[in-house]
Design a protein around this motif. Sequence first.
Motif: not given
Length: 261
Positions: A35-42, A167-170, A159-165
């Motif tokens: 999921f993280w890597n998918a968000l990075v691609e976006i 990514m927002e910090l990143a 877990n997906y909320n933690a990944v989204l948070e």
Amino acid sequence: MPARVYKYGIGKNIEWPEKRLPDEVFEQLRLQNRFWNALVEIEKTYSDKYDEIRSNADARLGVLKDQIDHLLENLTEMQAAIKKERQKARRAVPIDSATKIRIADTKMQLYELKQERKALRDEIKERIRPQADAMNLERQSIINEKRREFAAKGLYWGNYNAVLESMELARKLVFRKRSQGEPADFKFRPFTGEGRLTVQLMKGPTFEEILKGTSRQLQLDPVPSEAWESPVRAVRKKHARTTGRIRVTSDNYPDTGGPGL
């Protein structure tokens, strides 16, 4: 009392299978990584789109970039020559006055050009705001779609909320560095079997219930009085720890009244 984080070397190849973490745990870690890597691609895709829109909005931005890159190259070459000369002499060779002047002039030109670029970027930002807002709405829609996709694959909402948070910090870190003229980008992460699981409590218990052990969601054992009252630091340190239990499911799910801690 400061928080402590413990790392345990429990993995899928542990010698004692009965103490191995369940496969479901590793599946959650794997899905989080994907999921993280998918968000990075976006983020990379829409970051490139924004840069393209901004560059097309004013040709001066490209000219400034070329001038800055040229000066940075010259500065790097001068500094490398000084370093090489000192390594050859094996001592701190003084910099001649002409070189000092060239370096100082280059740094001043860089500063002025970067200030000009910043002002131009701020101006362009307001000019292309409607396009950027529309693009951001599209980006968020794709992120929500990707979140639903991974939820359907079994990634739990905590877990997906933690990944989204994360990514927002990143995003904030990357954009802050870029605004300061520093190189920064979103990074893919390889899956190593490590990770963090997140449990979010809905309508969670009071702190008193947690400490008393009456909560069926989260319990923390009391800390011995020696942790606070002992005059010996080593004793206080020894007792400044406790044990916690958190329910992640119930044996008789969906009846949440059953055991699960």
